[in-house]
Design a protein around this motif. Structure first.
Motif, mmCIF file in Angstrom:
data_model
loop_
_atom_site.group_PDB
_atom_site.id
_atom_site.type_symbol
_atom_site.label_atom_id
_atom_site.label_comp_id
_atom_site.label_asym_id
_atom_site.label_seq_id
_atom_site.Cartn_x
_atom_site.Cartn_y
_atom_site.Cartn_z
ATOM 1 N N ALA A 71 6.336 -24.641 -116.809
ATOM 2 C CA ALA A 71 6.279 -26.087 -116.616
ATOM 3 C C ALA A 71 4.887 -26.629 -116.921
ATOM 4 C CB ALA A 71 6.669 -26.441 -115.187
ATOM 5 N N GLY A 72 4.848 -27.729 -117.643
ATOM 6 C CA GLY A 72 3.585 -28.409 -117.896
ATOM 7 C C GLY A 72 2.792 -27.883 -119.073
ATOM 8 N N GLY A 73 3.175 -26.754 -119.625
ATOM 9 C CA GLY A 73 2.461 -26.221 -120.779
ATOM 10 C C GLY A 73 1.122 -25.615 -120.410
ATOM 11 N N PRO A 74 0.409 -25.071 -121.391
ATOM 12 C CA PRO A 74 -0.874 -24.406 -121.119
ATOM 13 C C PRO A 74 -1.972 -25.402 -120.776
ATOM 14 C CG PRO A 74 -0.418 -24.430 -123.473
ATOM 15 C CD PRO A 74 0.804 -24.963 -122.810
ATOM 16 N N GLN A 75 -2.806 -25.030 -119.803
ATOM 17 C CA GLN A 75 -3.960 -25.838 -119.415
ATOM 18 C C GLN A 75 -5.229 -25.064 -119.754
ATOM 19 O OE1 GLN A 75 -4.355 -26.423 -115.207
ATOM 20 N NE2 GLN A 75 -6.228 -27.640 -115.385
ATOM 21 N N GLU A 76 -6.095 -25.652 -120.541
ATOM 22 C CA GLU A 76 -7.349 -25.000 -120.907
ATOM 23 C C GLU A 76 -8.312 -25.060 -119.729
ATOM 24 O OE1 GLU A 76 -9.937 -24.972 -124.938
ATOM 25 O OE2 GLU A 76 -9.957 -26.878 -123.851
ATOM 26 N N ILE A 77 -8.733 -23.890 -119.237
ATOM 27 C CA ILE A 77 -9.672 -23.867 -118.113
ATOM 28 C C ILE A 77 -11.096 -23.566 -118.566
ATOM 29 C CG2 ILE A 77 -7.903 -23.269 -116.423
ATOM 30 C CD1 ILE A 77 -8.910 -20.372 -116.522
ATOM 31 N N ALA A 78 -11.264 -23.104 -119.802
ATOM 32 C CA ALA A 78 -12.614 -22.854 -120.330
ATOM 33 C C ALA A 78 -12.574 -22.957 -121.845
ATOM 34 C CB ALA A 78 -13.119 -21.481 -119.902
ATOM 35 N N ALA A 79 -13.498 -23.728 -122.388
ATOM 36 C CA ALA A 79 -13.628 -23.888 -123.830
ATOM 37 C C ALA A 79 -14.983 -23.336 -124.275
ATOM 38 C CB ALA A 79 -13.502 -25.357 -124.220
ATOM 39 N N ASN A 80 -15.162 -23.206 -125.586
ATOM 40 C CA ASN A 80 -16.439 -22.767 -126.169
ATOM 41 C C ASN A 80 -16.882 -21.407 -125.644
ATOM 42 O OD1 ASN A 80 -16.715 -25.273 -127.618
ATOM 43 N ND2 ASN A 80 -17.337 -26.220 -125.696
ATOM 44 N N GLN A 81 -15.906 -20.532 -125.409
ATOM 45 C CA GLN A 81 -16.207 -19.161 -125.025
ATOM 46 C C GLN A 81 -16.357 -18.319 -126.292
ATOM 47 O OE1 GLN A 81 -16.371 -18.415 -121.385
ATOM 48 N NE2 GLN A 81 -16.616 -20.599 -121.798
ATOM 49 N N GLU A 82 -17.321 -17.432 -126.305
ATOM 50 C CA GLU A 82 -17.581 -16.642 -127.504
ATOM 51 C C GLU A 82 -16.911 -15.274 -127.382
ATOM 52 O OE1 GLU A 82 -18.993 -17.597 -130.265
ATOM 53 O OE2 GLU A 82 -19.467 -19.611 -129.523
ATOM 54 N N GLY A 83 -15.676 -15.202 -127.868
ATOM 55 C CA GLY A 83 -14.966 -13.927 -127.879
ATOM 56 C C GLY A 83 -14.253 -13.570 -126.602
ATOM 57 N N PRO A 84 -13.548 -14.508 -125.936
ATOM 58 C CA PRO A 84 -12.836 -14.139 -124.707
ATOM 59 C C PRO A 84 -11.786 -13.063 -124.997
ATOM 60 C CG PRO A 84 -12.115 -16.303 -125.488
ATOM 61 C CD PRO A 84 -13.304 -15.917 -126.314
ATOM 62 N N THR A 85 -11.828 -11.978 -124.234
ATOM 63 C CA THR A 85 -10.997 -10.806 -124.546
ATOM 64 C C THR A 85 -10.262 -10.336 -123.304
ATOM 65 O OG1 THR A 85 -12.605 -10.221 -126.268
ATOM 66 C CG2 THR A 85 -11.038 -8.531 -125.644
ATOM 67 N N GLY A 86 -10.809 -9.359 -122.570
ATOM 68 C CA GLY A 86 -10.157 -8.863 -121.364
ATOM 69 C C GLY A 86 -10.191 -9.894 -120.256
ATOM 70 N N ILE A 87 -9.152 -9.897 -119.402
ATOM 71 C CA ILE A 87 -9.076 -10.887 -118.320
ATOM 72 C C ILE A 87 -8.385 -10.273 -117.114
ATOM 73 C CG2 ILE A 87 -6.902 -11.878 -119.183
ATOM 74 C CD1 ILE A 87 -8.060 -14.665 -118.308
ATOM 75 N N ALA A 88 -8.824 -10.678 -115.924
ATOM 76 C CA ALA A 88 -8.231 -10.216 -114.661
ATOM 77 C C ALA A 88 -8.357 -11.342 -113.649
ATOM 78 C CB ALA A 88 -8.938 -8.955 -114.157
ATOM 79 N N ALA A 89 -7.476 -11.359 -112.660
ATOM 80 C CA ALA A 89 -7.485 -12.437 -111.663
ATOM 81 C C ALA A 89 -7.102 -11.904 -110.301
ATOM 82 C CB ALA A 89 -6.518 -13.549 -112.091
ATOM 83 N N ASP A 90 -7.710 -12.483 -109.263
ATOM 84 C CA ASP A 90 -7.332 -12.200 -107.889
ATOM 85 C C ASP A 90 -7.675 -13.423 -107.047
ATOM 86 O OD1 ASP A 90 -10.079 -12.094 -107.404
ATOM 87 O OD2 ASP A 90 -10.127 -9.952 -106.957
ATOM 88 N N ARG A 91 -7.673 -13.265 -105.724
ATOM 89 C CA ARG A 91 -7.880 -14.419 -104.843
ATOM 90 C C ARG A 91 -9.280 -15.016 -104.971
ATOM 91 N NH1 ARG A 91 -10.864 -13.124 -100.453
ATOM 92 N NH2 ARG A 91 -11.250 -10.918 -100.055
ATOM 93 N N THR A 92 -10.227 -14.283 -105.539
ATOM 94 C CA THR A 92 -11.595 -14.782 -105.669
ATOM 95 C C THR A 92 -11.846 -15.516 -106.976
ATOM 96 O OG1 THR A 92 -12.461 -12.726 -106.636
ATOM 97 C CG2 THR A 92 -12.422 -12.893 -104.224
#
Length: 337
Positions: A298-319
């Motif tokens: 729902a709502g489509g993708p929301q950009e949370i960060a722009a102008n990143q140089e080579g965003p690759t690996g990603i992980a998320a938790d409560r912090t």
């Protein structure tokens, strides 16, 4: 103290008010580490951030290898877990007590032949509480054909090895490795109880094998746009699919079908995916952007960060949401709470 942190924190790119505290500000987008040499995969536990670097940097002298590093959350110190060497860590995974990673010997020359006992490519583990920097981890297997992705069950480590044309399993305690599959070029792997899933971008397939019995592997989907990384939550399996994300129920009931999550596609193929709470988090390296999207689409993708140089690996938790910028050599955190 909060204002001082906001003023002095490196890489401050945005902030938002903390509800009810008008004179304080929470840093929304922060660079936690800089000057990393081609940071790749990233993983989290309750206390720390872990990542792999694909190249050596000044702190490692003249070594040919990369690095395995840790940073305690909300602490600026970056710690090398391994002494400089010719090993290049790549994929990484964590359980409660150990770090597991794949590695390739950058100093290896000539053709790698497993029949000759060559161990150019490895799967290693290191206790989180080990004295550091360690000389090296404990080798769970060594052969030819690097693991591009690893996944953990309670007892085993599963490796997707495209150049070896197989999914390999080995006990966390060590011992003989088992080849679960043969053929294809499995690039990414995920474990769901007794079910092991993997994607094969070359053959455009997603397959599964039930390791609780003797059933053969099963091709779930074919003719996919080159499928990418896999991630699980409590209900679904998600994987990167062209410029989109596919969703498939973990129940795997007869008649279940996979569906595209987004009506409006991302600007280019994603490079990383993580799941936490109601959201999936996506890195898109070519677009220099990081997105979040609701798991229901729902709502489509929301950009949370722009102008990143080579965003690759990603992980998320409560912090927060953490990712590697492989070009600029940064580790970045997003938190809007």
């Amino acid at each position: 103290m909060t204002l001082a942190l906001a003023a002095l924190a490196p890489g401050l790119n945005g902030c938002a008010e903390i509800a009810g505290l008008e004179d304080r500000r929470v840093i929304q987008l922060m660079t936690l580490a800089e000057n990393q040499a081609e940071p790749r995969a990233i993983a989290l536990d309750e206390e720390a951030i872990y990542w792999t670097n694909g190249r050596s940097d000044g702190s490692q002298g003249s070594s040919k290898g990369g690095a395995l590093r840790r940073q305690i959350k909300d602490d600026w110190e970056v710690v090398d877990l391994l002494r400089p060497s010719d090993e290049v860590p790549d994929a990484i995974a964590l359980d409660a007590t150990h770090i597991y990673w794949s590695s390739t010997d950058a100093a290896f020359e000539g053709d790698c032949n497993p029949d000759d006992g060559d161990t150019r490519d490895k799967l290693l583990k290191l206790p989180k509480a080990a004295p550091i920097p360690a000389a090296g981890g404990e080798m769970l297997w060594g052969s030819c054909g690097a693991a591009s992705a690893i996944a953990l069950s309670a007892d085993n480590v599963y490796s997707a090895r495209p150049n070896a044309n197989r999914i390999t399993s080995v006990s966390k305690q060590g011992g003989s490795r088992t080849n679960l599959t043969a053929g294809g070029e499995p690039l990414y792997v995920a474990i769901d109880g007794s079910l092991v899933y993997w994607t094969d971008p070359k053959n455009k397939t997603l397959s599964v094998i039930d390791i609780s019995g003797d059933a053969p592997e099963k091709e779930l989907f074919s003719e996919l746009e080159p499928p990418g990384l896999l991630v699980l939550d409590e209900a679904n399996l998600y994987w990167l699919h062209g410029n989109n994300v596919m969703r498939y129920s973990r129940s795997g009931a007869d008649g279940d079908v996979a569906g595209l999550l987004l009506d409006k596609e991302l600007p280019s193929p994603p490079t990383g995916i993580a799941a936490y709470g109601d959201y999936l988090y996506i890195t898109v390296k070519e677009a220099k952007s990081v997105y979040r999207l609701r798991k229901d689409g729902a709502g489509g993708p929301q950009e949370i960060a722009a102008n990143q140089e080579g965003p690759t690996g990603i992980a998320a938790d409560r912090t927060g949401v953490y990712w590697t910028n492989s070009v600029s050599g940064q580790i970045v955190r997003f938190n809007d709470e």
